[in-house]
Write an enzyme that holds these catalytic residues in place. Structure first.
Site, PDB file in Angstrom:
ATOM      1  CG  ASP A   1     -18.545 -47.064  15.891  1.00  0.00           C
ATOM      2  OD1 ASP A   1     -19.241 -47.076  14.865  1.00  0.00           O
ATOM      3  OD2 ASP A   1     -18.003 -46.043  16.350  1.00  0.00           O
TER       4      ASP A   1
ATOM      5  CG  ASN B   1     -14.651 -39.877   6.817  1.00  0.00           C
ATOM      6  OD1 ASN B   1     -13.703 -40.388   6.231  1.00  0.00           O
ATOM      7  ND2 ASN B   1     -15.713 -40.568   7.192  1.00  0.00           N
TER       8      ASN B   1
ATOM      9  CG  HIS C   1     -15.160 -38.680   2.583  1.00  0.00           C
ATOM     10  ND1 HIS C   1     -15.985 -39.334   3.474  1.00  0.00           N
ATOM     11  CD2 HIS C   1     -15.625 -37.405   2.512  1.00  0.00           C
ATOM     12  CE1 HIS C   1     -16.931 -38.503   3.904  1.00  0.00           C
ATOM     13  NE2 HIS C   1     -16.727 -37.311   3.331  1.00  0.00           N
TER      14      HIS C   1
ATOM     15  CD  GLU D   1     -18.556 -44.774  11.813  1.00  0.00           C
ATOM     16  OE1 GLU D   1     -18.961 -43.917  12.620  1.00  0.00           O
ATOM     17  OE2 GLU D   1     -18.919 -44.806  10.619  1.00  0.00           O
TER      18      GLU D   1
END
Length: 351
Positions: A229, A237, A242, A272
Site C-alpha cells: 500500500d 490527492n 487527483h 492505492e
C-alpha cells in the site's frame, strides 16, 4: 490452405476445359487429330502439375504472390487461345471459358492486373484472327470475327470492372476484420487490466491465484503474495490533486512491473493497494523481492510531478499454504501489511 484450395479450383477449371475440347473433338469441331490433341493437352497438364507441385512443396512462398494467381491465369489464357485457333464453330464457347479464367483472379488481383490480363486475352484473340485469315481463309469471316472480338472485349471490360469491385470489397472486408480484431483485443485487455495503471485488475488476480492454488495443492511449486500500500497517499490527492495521484499510481505500477519477472503478476487490488503474485517464489526469496520493490520506491524521484513528492510503501509478504482458501492467504498478507504500517511505514513484514 487457402492457396492450396485455389490451386484445386484452378485444377477443376482445367478439367472442364479439357472435357469441353475433348467433346468438341468427338463431334469433329476441332482441326486436330486425336494424337495431336493428346499431345497439346499433355503439355497443358504438365504445366498445371508444375503449379500444383510448386504450391504443394512450399516453393511458392519465395514469390511475392504465393498463390501464383496471375501466373496461373496467364498460363490458362495462353492455352485457351492456342486451342481456340483449332476450333471452328465452337470458338465462342472457348471465349466464354477465357472469361471464366479471368474471373478466377477477381478476389486476388487489382485493377491494373485485371486490365493487363484482359489486354493479353484480347491480344491473344487478335492473333487467332490473324492466323486464321492467313492459314485458313476458307474458315474466316471478317465481320463475324470482328463481332466476336468486340463482344469478347466488352465482356472482358465488364469482368475487369466487376473483378475490381470484388477486389475492393475484399480489401474493405479485410480492413474491417482487422479493426474488429483490434477492438476485440482491446476489449479483452480491458477485461483483465486496470484502466488507469495497466496492471491486472482484481477479478483477473483471483483467476490467477486460483490457477496457482490448484498447482500448489497438487504438490507443485507454491507461490507468495506481496500485498503493498502507498504510504500517506490521501495526502498526495489532497495536496497535489487527483490528477497527480493518478500519475503516481501509474508510475508505481510501471516501476513495479520493471522489478518483477515476466512470470509474476502485478494487480491493482483497489485504490492505492497493489498485489504482486510471486510465482514459484517462497521464503526468503519472496521477502527479498518485496524489499527490492520497497527500496526502489524509497530512492525514486518524482520531481516531474512535484519536487517535494516522495513515495514509500508498506508491504506484507506471505506464502500460500497448501490446502488453505485464497481468502486466508490474502487476509494474512493484508494483516502483515497493516503491521508494517504500525511499525512506522516504509517497511516490510513477512507473515
Amino acid at each position: 490452405m487457402l492457396r492450396f484450395r485455389r490451386t484445386l479450383i484452378a485444377g477443376g477449371a482445367a478439367i472442364v476445359l479439357t472435357l469441353i475440347f475433348w467433346v468438341a473433338a468427338e463431334y469433329r469441331m476441332v482441326r486436330l487429330g486425336r494424337d495431336q490433341l493428346i499431345l497439346l493437352f499433355s503439355a497443358f497438364w504438365i504445366g498445371n502439375l508444375v503449379f500444383f507441385w510448386i504450391i504443394r512443396s512450399g516453393f511458392n512462398l519465395r514469390f511475392r504472390d504465393p498463390s501464383l494467381t496471375l501466373a496461373q491465369i496467364l498460363w490458362s489464357i495462353s492455352w485457351v487461345m492456342v486451342l481456340t485457333y483449332f476450333l471452328d464453330d465452337a470458338r465462342p464457347a472457348a471465349l466464354m471459358l477465357c472469361l471464366l479464367v479471368v474471373n478466377f483472379g477477381a478476389f486476388r488481383l487489382n485493377l491494373a492486373q485485371l486490365a493487363g490480363i484482359s489486354c493479353v486475352a484480347v491480344t491473344g484473340y487478335v492473333l487467332v484472327i490473324y492466323f486464321l485469315s492467313r492459314n485458313h481463309p476458307e474458315l474466316f469471316e471478317l465481320q463475324m470475327e470482328l463481332f466476336l472480338l468486340s463482344g469478347f472485349a466488352s465482356a472482358l471490360l465488364g469482368s475487369t470492372l466487376v473483378g475490381h469491385e470484388m477486389f475492393m470489397l475484399r480489401g474493405a472486408l479485410r480492413d474491417r476484420n482487422r479493426k474488429l480484431e483490434q477492438a476485440l483485443e482491446k476489449v479483452n485487455r480491458l477485461a483483465v487490466t486496470d484502466e488507469l495503471t495497466g496492471a491486472y485488475n482484481r477479478r483477473y488476480l483471483m483467476e490467477v491465484l486460483g490457477k496457482h492454488k490448484a498447482l500448489a495443492d497438487r504438490g507443485n511449486l507454491s507461490f507468495s503474495i506481496c500485498f503493498f500500500d502507498l504510504d500517506h497517499f490521501k495526502k498526495v490527492n489532497d495536496d497535489l490533486g487527483h490528477a497527480a495521484g493518478d500519475e503516481v499510481l501509474k508510475r508505481v505500477a510501471a516501476i513495479t512491473q520493471r522489478i518483477i519477472r515476466d512470470a509474476d503478476y502485478l494487480s491493482r487490488y483497489g485504490g492505492e493497494e497493489f498485489v504482486v503474485v510471486l510465482v514459484a517464489t517462497i521464503g526468503d526469496m519472496a521477502e527479498i523481492v518485496a524489499e527490492r520493490i520497497r527500496s526502489t520506491f524509497e530512492s525514486e524521484r518524482f520531481d516531474d510531478i512535484d519536487e517535494s513528492l516522495r513515495v514509500t510503501i508498506s508491504a506484507g509478504v506471505t506464502e500460500f499454504r497448501r490446502g488453505e482458501a485464497l481468502d486466508e492467504t490474502l487476509a494474512r498478507a493484508d494483516e502483515a501489511m497493516y503491521q508494517a504500517k504500525k511499525k512506522g511505514r516504509n517497511t516490510i513484514v513477512r507473515a
